[in-house]
Write a protein that holds these residues in place. Structure first.
Motif, PDB file in Angstrom:
ATOM      1  N   GLN B 129       0.805  -1.223   0.000  1.00  0.00           N
ATOM      2  CA  GLN B 129       0.000   0.000   0.000  1.00  0.00           C
ATOM      3  C   GLN B 129       0.836   1.268   0.000  1.00  0.00           C
ATOM      4  OE1 GLN B 129      -3.032   0.046   3.042  1.00  0.00           O
ATOM      5  NE2 GLN B 129      -4.574  -0.564   1.547  1.00  0.00           N
ATOM      6  N   PRO B 225      -3.269   5.540   2.938  1.00  0.00           N
ATOM      7  CA  PRO B 225      -4.539   4.857   3.186  1.00  0.00           C
ATOM      8  C   PRO B 225      -4.790   4.743   4.701  1.00  0.00           C
ATOM      9  CG  PRO B 225      -3.216   3.639   1.602  1.00  0.00           C
ATOM     10  CD  PRO B 225      -2.358   4.741   2.121  1.00  0.00           C
ATOM     11  N   GLU B 299     -10.907   0.382   4.410  1.00  0.00           N
ATOM     12  CA  GLU B 299     -10.605   0.033   3.030  1.00  0.00           C
ATOM     13  C   GLU B 299     -11.827  -0.581   2.360  1.00  0.00           C
ATOM     14  OE1 GLU B 299      -7.433   0.501   1.600  1.00  0.00           O
ATOM     15  OE2 GLU B 299      -7.162   1.580   3.480  1.00  0.00           O
ATOM     16  N   THR B 534      -9.092   1.081  -4.852  1.00  0.00           N
ATOM     17  CA  THR B 534      -8.418   2.262  -5.385  1.00  0.00           C
ATOM     18  C   THR B 534      -6.986   2.418  -4.885  1.00  0.00           C
ATOM     19  OG1 THR B 534      -9.419   3.507  -3.580  1.00  0.00           O
ATOM     20  CG2 THR B 534     -10.502   3.612  -5.730  1.00  0.00           C
ATOM     21  N   HIS B 535      -6.590   1.655  -3.886  1.00  0.00           N
ATOM     22  CA  HIS B 535      -5.266   1.905  -3.335  1.00  0.00           C
ATOM     23  C   HIS B 535      -4.176   1.143  -4.089  1.00  0.00           C
ATOM     24  CE1 HIS B 535      -7.265   3.522   0.493  1.00  0.00           C
ATOM     25  NE2 HIS B 535      -6.882   4.499  -0.277  1.00  0.00           N
TER      26      HIS B 535
END
Lengths: 185, 598, 113
Positions: B129, B225, B299, B534-535
């Motif tokens: 991430q 994130p 998330e 989206t990460h």
């Protein structure tokens, strides 16, 4: 220093801060249990301030010499680095030796760690510091080998951080254990 | 020569012998299978000695699943005991064994299920991430894992050789002192936790440094994130709380081994000091577990609501607020010990205050869902289950934070129900959700959705059946850890037992889901981004590239530390020296090799 | 990180240590009269904190450290204060309450129960 070295130093710094909390827990334990002498002699009767002053001066000097070692190492003076480290090592060893002497003396007097809660907490607080110094000595020996081989990198710098940190912990031990003890609080 | 160890340590009562033999049998089966399929070399090269964070993460999760099975068996034994213990029937466990079972259950679930599950997910996802190739110190990462394994092995070894603590999961003195627990049970407890605890501390430092220094250049703090943020918070808690645990257990072991008087009943020792210290670690520990679960939901909820996360900044602030507050609430675990109204009131108010940032998070998730096009895939189902059970647990937690109410409910089943609400409904559901969510990324194929849904419904229904009765029983006055139960509690205990059975069914579906999914892996490829996440972790391939870097030293340190722990438990001093010197020797020798990784 | 830093740190640490021990010896030699007992406690605490700052700056170079080192140090300080202060507050409070409740036990009212 490249980024990798910076990472190592930062990680080690975080470890030292975490070690602070271990000592905090031991200081708190000592503070709570120091009155629990159960009829045995208290801090003011047991400790010899001259002895502690000598220990303090030795450790303080060793903190200075390890600092000199890092500077010499940065200036690539291998010989001077080794001399400074060896001096530090001898000073550290004397400190541990004095502590061992103090402990055996106390135990021989019948004021060992299992005599009462006050002595348990004293032995563990001071002994944990001593154990850290001992670990530092082993590590210092390894670092000296690295200096000789020319592979020291930032090992000496992290060691010096550790050593200075132990000196700082000792400030609080001599203040809150020995000097406050002599005040007979 | 062998300290306290002799043949009698292997001889147990009938039920314990079953446990003993199943551990031995399990080990023999695993070793046999590995040898039959000639898988040792592969296992050694690809996993055991790997320095790749994702491989280590997979091993952490495998460890936690094995230990979950063990801890769940303990739970089923307790529920069965209390459900059948009525009238003349005194159940199937002896009182001492029952006490060992509830102790082992708590210790295993917290330290060897929740913690490795958490570190497993962190290892798998955090580097991906933040766009880092690996963690800051890959070797230390491997070593941390092996130290955790040593703890788990020691706990299971106690089934075979000797016994386990019968003191409850925090081993309060004076019961845990030598005088009242003369066996090796408490020593198993101490050394399993000490060794695993060192591993945890090192992992904490490792991930803190990783997150601080190894993010992609353009990922500023406020672009991380939320999962990374919550892990960051949890690692801060690990770093500053675990030394207290190490210190406290160290003092307890000095009491037991060397006759010190920290927590003894005589010569000035104070058992209350232990309770104070252990909870100064223990409360942050709860948040160490729940924070990453919050991050996982942060998330999942946006992904399956197909919206951006609502209130990113408030999530960050709430996380940091929890980090601070979790260090100043610890007295609420012992309101009844007798501190004055000022102390209890302060810590009661702080405890209620910590519900505020937690509430902020709940509302943020709800607002993220609001007007979203929600896809109810398994991860989202786990979130819905979490939301309902966790809010209930939070509400009862705030209730327990009132010292006056706590005096009534302390140590009752109401409390047991409350913290299972937090730890099953909160932590475990969170980690299950994360597991299902990120599984396709790590392995490259999807988990069977239908079986996942079955597993979820069994868990949530079983959970309600197993724990809502405990709230009622607690209010009726039933205390925790009871071996014999008065008859008026019996009907609800049977309901709770049925609930446990339904949970067992859920676990069966989870195993089946894994087996079926692996079987059908060719038919269900994941693709790089199966959920439209989206990460950054979804920007790489599934499975992501693994780093071939490996080192045997982590395993070596583990083996030597295990010998050291075993020797300390049985007081075989020469072996302890060998273990400790061995660990030092491996680490020193390592410093003389040239490494890219430290 | 220069040799000057270390010399300043070393000399001032020596000075602070000698003041602390010197005052203590004075205090003991005067039979706990001068400096007064009540004055010694804050003096020693201040000297210890002073020496802490000196060594942090001169030996650990905290003044030139990066923000992240500062933040970890600050948080560690917070935890140390919480753990030590909190423990002392809680344990003293517990001891007082227990002493009071021990006292209660001998009153006839509780014995009647």
């Amino acid at each position: 220093m490249n980024t990798h070295n910076n990472n190592t130093t930062f990680g080690f710094w975080v470890y030292l801060m975490s070690d602070c909390v271990l000592f905090a827990a031991l200081f708190a334990t000592y503070a709570v249990l120091q009155t629990q002498t159960f009829g045995g002699p208290g801090a003011s009767e047991l400790f010899d301030l001259n002895f502690v002053l000598t220990e303090t001066l030795i450790l303080l000097t060793s903190s200075f010499t390890v600092g000199l070692a890092t500077i010499f190492s940065l200036e690539h003076k291998k010989r001077a680095t080794l001399v400074a480290l060896a001096t530090t090592f001898i000073l550290g060893l004397s400190f541990v030796g004095m502590e061992v002497f103090e402990f055996t003396h106390l135990i021989a007097e019948g004021s060992g760690p299992s005599a009462n809660a006050f002595l348990s907490s004293f032995f563990v607080l001071v002994g944990t510091h001593g154990a850290h110094v001992t670990a530092g000595l082993i590590w210092m020996f390894v670092v000296m080998l690295h200096v000789m081989r020319g592979s020291v990198g930032n090992k000496l710098y992290t060691l010096s951080l550790f050593w200075h940190f132990l000196d700082i912990v000792w400030i609080f031990i001599f203040t809150f254990v020995y000097l406050f003890g002599a005040l007979a609080l | 020569m062998l300290g306290k160890l002799d043949l009698s340590a292997f001889i147990h009562g009938p039920i314990e012998t079953v446990a003993q033999l199943s551990v031995v049998f399990g080990v023999v089966v695993v070793v046999g299978l590995l040898s039959y399929y000639k898988a040792w070399g592969w296992l050694w090269r690809e996993y055991l000695t790997s320095l790749d964070a994702k491989k280590i993460g997979i091993m952490y999760i495998a460890l936690s699943f094995v230990m979950l099975a063990r801890g769940a068996v303990d739970a089923f034994m307790m529920r069965t005991q209390q459900a059948i213990e009525v009238g003349a029937n005194s159940g199937f466990l002896s009182p001492d064994h029952y006490a060992q079972v509830f102790t082992a259950h708590g210790v295993i679930m917290i330290f060897f299920v929740a913690m490795p599950f958490m570190f497993g997910l962190i290892n798998l996802i955090v580097p991906l991430q933040i766009g880092a190739k690996d963690v800051a110190y890959p070797f230390l990462n491997s070593m941390s894992f092996w130290l955790t394994v040593v703890g788990a092995v020691l706990i299971n070894l106690s089934l075979v050789v000797g016994e386990f603590a019968a003191t409850g999961w925090l081993a309060y003195p004076p019961l845990s002192e030598l005088q009242f627990s003369p066996g090796v049970g408490v020593d198993y407890y101490i050394w399993a936790l000490q060794i695993a605890g060192v591993g945890t501390l090192i992992s904490g430092i490792n991930f803190l440094v990783t997150i601080t220094t190894m993010r992609l250049k353009d990922m500023s703090w406020m672009k991380m994130p939320i999962f990374v943020w919550t892990v960051f918070g949890a690692m801060i808690l690990v770093i500053f709380a675990f030394p207290i645990l190490t210190g406290t257990l160290g003092l307890l072991s000095l009491d037991r081994i060397a006759g010190f008087h920290f927590f003894t009943t005589d010569l000035g020792g104070s058992a209350m000091m232990y309770v104070n210290l252990i909870w100064a670690w223990g409360h942050p520990e709860v948040y160490i577990l729940i924070l990453p679960a919050f991050g996982i939901f942060s998330e999942i909820v946006p992904t399956f609501s197909q919206k951006r996360l609502f209130g990113y900044t408030s999530m960050v602030v709430a996380t940091l607020a929890i980090v601070f507050l979790s260090f100043i609430v610890w007295v609420h675990h012992f309101f009844t010990m007798g501190a004055g109204a000022d102390v209890n009131a302060f810590f009661g108010i702080m405890t209620m205050a910590i519900a505020i940032p937690t509430g902020v998070k709940v509302f943020n998730w709800l607002f993220t869902m609001f007007r979203g096009r929600i896809l109810f895939k398994t991860p989202m189902l786990w979130f819905m289950g979490f939301l309902t059970t966790f809010v209930l647990g939070g509400a009862t937690g705030v209730l327990l934070a009132v010292p006056g109410a706590d005096f009534q409910l302390h140590n009752s089943l109401f409390l047991v129900a409350h913290f299972h609400n937090m730890i099953i409904g909160g932590v475990l559901f969170g980690f299950f959700a994360g597991f299902v969510y990120w599984f396709p990324k790590i392995f490259g194929f999807m988990l069977n959705e239908r079986l996942g849904v079955y597993a979820f419904w069994c868990w949530i229904v079983g959970f309600v059946l197993a724990f809502i009765p405990l709230y009622i029983l607690g209010l009726m006055g039933m205390t925790r850890r009871l071996y014999e139960v008065s008859p008026q509690f019996h009907p609800l205990l049977v309901v709770a037992g049925v609930g446990a059975a339904v949970i067992a069914l859920g676990m069966f579906f989870q195993v089946l889901q894994l087996v079926v999914s692996i079987w059908q892996r060719k038919e269900n490829p994941a693709g790089d981004n199966p959920w439209n996440g989206t990460h950054l972790e979804w920007q790489t391939s599934s499975p992501p590239p693994f780093d071939p870097e490996r080192s045997n030293d982590g395993v070596m340190v583990g083996i030597l530390a295990g010998l050291f722990g075993f020797a300390m438990i049985w007081q075989i001093w020469w072996l302890a020296v060998i273990g400790l010197v061995g660990v030092l020797a491996v680490l020193i020798a390592r410093s003389f090799q040239h490494h890219e990784h430290s | 990180m220069t040799i000057k830093n270390y010399i300043i740190g070393f000399v001032s640490s020596l000075a602070i240590t000698s003041v602390a021990f010197g005052l203590m010896f004075k205090h003991l030699a005067s039979g706990h009269v001068w400096p007064a007992h009540d004055a010694m406690v804050p003096i020693l605490v201040v000297l210890a904190l002073l020496q802490l700052i000196v060594q942090l700056v001169c030996f650990l170079h905290l003044n030139k450290a990066e923000v992240r080192n500062w933040l970890t140090f600050g948080f560690a300080l917070f935890i140390v204060v919480v753990v030590v202060g909190g423990t002392l507050w809680i344990m003293n409070n517990l001891q007082q309450s227990h002493a009071e409740s021990d006292h209660d036990h001998v009153t006839p009212q509780t014995l009647d129960d």
